[in-house]
Design an enzyme around this catalytic site. Structure first.
Site, PDB file in Angstrom:
ATOM      1  N   HIS A   8      -0.051   2.451  -3.548  1.00 39.63           N
ATOM      2  CA  HIS A   8       0.808   1.882  -2.505  1.00 39.63           C
ATOM      3  C   HIS A   8       1.644   0.695  -2.971  1.00 39.63           C
ATOM      4  CE1 HIS A   8       1.978   0.691   1.532  1.00 39.63           C
ATOM      5  NE2 HIS A   8       1.322  -0.454   1.460  1.00 39.63           N
ATOM      6  N   ASP A  51       6.064  -1.833   3.060  1.00 39.32           N
ATOM      7  CA  ASP A  51       4.989  -1.859   4.041  1.00 39.32           C
ATOM      8  C   ASP A  51       5.439  -2.624   5.286  1.00 39.32           C
ATOM      9  OD1 ASP A  51       1.852  -1.299   4.270  1.00 39.32           O
ATOM     10  OD2 ASP A  51       2.172  -3.361   4.938  1.00 39.32           O
TER      11      ASP A  51
END
Length: 290
Positions: free
Chosen positions: A270, A104
């Site tokens: 995620h 990320d």
């Protein structure tokens, strides 16, 4: 968590970076994502430390690292600047060249570091992230809803700071649920959640992590567009993503940035390093040990 790791702090040119170090062998730098800290690696780092010297840092503006002012156009949080922090940390620890893994937000910094300083990175792994331009150019009604926080958190100071700051724990947990699909957050240990809430509840951190995202949507996006089609990674690239997440098959999005790309989708959302730690660690170990 991190029982065999030693903590430390290193003063770089513009920030003080908190880190953990453990293991022996070739160096690997792990960079965390938003809204987490280095703690996200607590199930992966010990596995990698069986074969590598593992360094986990908190990015500037995050966790226990210092939180400098963003300045004009949030230039202090440009990913190129944040990458320099990490280079200085690794140099201070005796490593001029290292493997690099980012998730990320950390993957944004890793992207910039590998592009601007190819002599520093032996192998690069990016977890569940696509180039900024790939997000912006493929926006649909559905995808815009999934990345709504980009457009919310970049609003001028101090609207988002006030709204998130009203109940930071709620926002943190809502974000983790939204991007994992796990309503009960069963993948986050109590100890990790305590660490995330402590870090994210700091009003200064709420502001500086937003400055990070404001930079992403302006100065970082512009830098990426300037490099697109002109520069590529010189090292092998591994991309991993959550097959149940919002990013889709990210390997294709990175092929214009690297000639040696391989990728795997994992059966999760995620947060790969916490949702599927064993698979994530095994895939990273295999790639980094080649």
């Amino acid at each position: 968590m991190f029982e065999q790791f030693e903590p430390g702090r290193i003063q770089t040119s513009e920030a003080e970076i908190a880190y953990l170090r453990g293991g022996t062998g070739p160096p690997v730098l792990l960079l965390h994502g938003y809204p987490q800290t280095h703690v996200m690696w607590h199930r992966v780092a010990p596995v990698l430390a069986e074969r590598f010297t593992v360094v986990c840092t908190d990015l500037r503006g995050h966790g226990d690292s210092s939180k400098p002012d963003g300045g004009y156009r949030q230039a202090a949080y440009a990913k190129a600047v944040m990458a320099l922090d990490q280079i200085e940390v690794m140099e201070a620890l005796g490593f001029d060249r290292f493997h690099l893994v980012g998730h990320d937000r950390g993957a944004r910094v890793a992207h910039r570091l590998a592009l601007d300083h190819p002599d520093r990175v032996s192998r690069l792994a990016l977890l569940d992230i696509v180039p900024i331009s790939a997000v912006m150019e493929t926006l649909t009604r559905e995808s815009a809803m999934s990345v709504y926080h980009w457009f919310f958190l970049v609003q001028p100071y101090d609207l988002p700071e006030r709204l998130v700051g009203a109940d930071p724990s709620f926002y943190l947990r809502w974000h983790l649920r939204s991007w994992s699909g796990d309503e009960h957050l069963s993948f986050v240990t109590d100890e990790a959640m305590e660490a995330y809430e402590r870090a994210f509840s700091d009003p200064r951190a709420i502001h500086t992590t937003m400055e990070d995202i404001r930079a992403l949507m302006a100065i970082d996006y512009e830098a990426e567009l300037a490099d697109r089609g002109k520069r590529t990674f010189s090292c092998p690239l591994l991309v991993l993503w959550g097959a149940r997440g919002k990013s889709g098959d990210i390997a294709a999005a990175w092929r214009e940035w690297a000639t040696d790309v391989r990728g795997h989708g994992l059966g999760c959302g995620h947060f790969l390093a916490e949702e599927r730690p064993e698979e994530t660690a095994a895939l990273l170990m295999e790639f980094l040990a080649e």
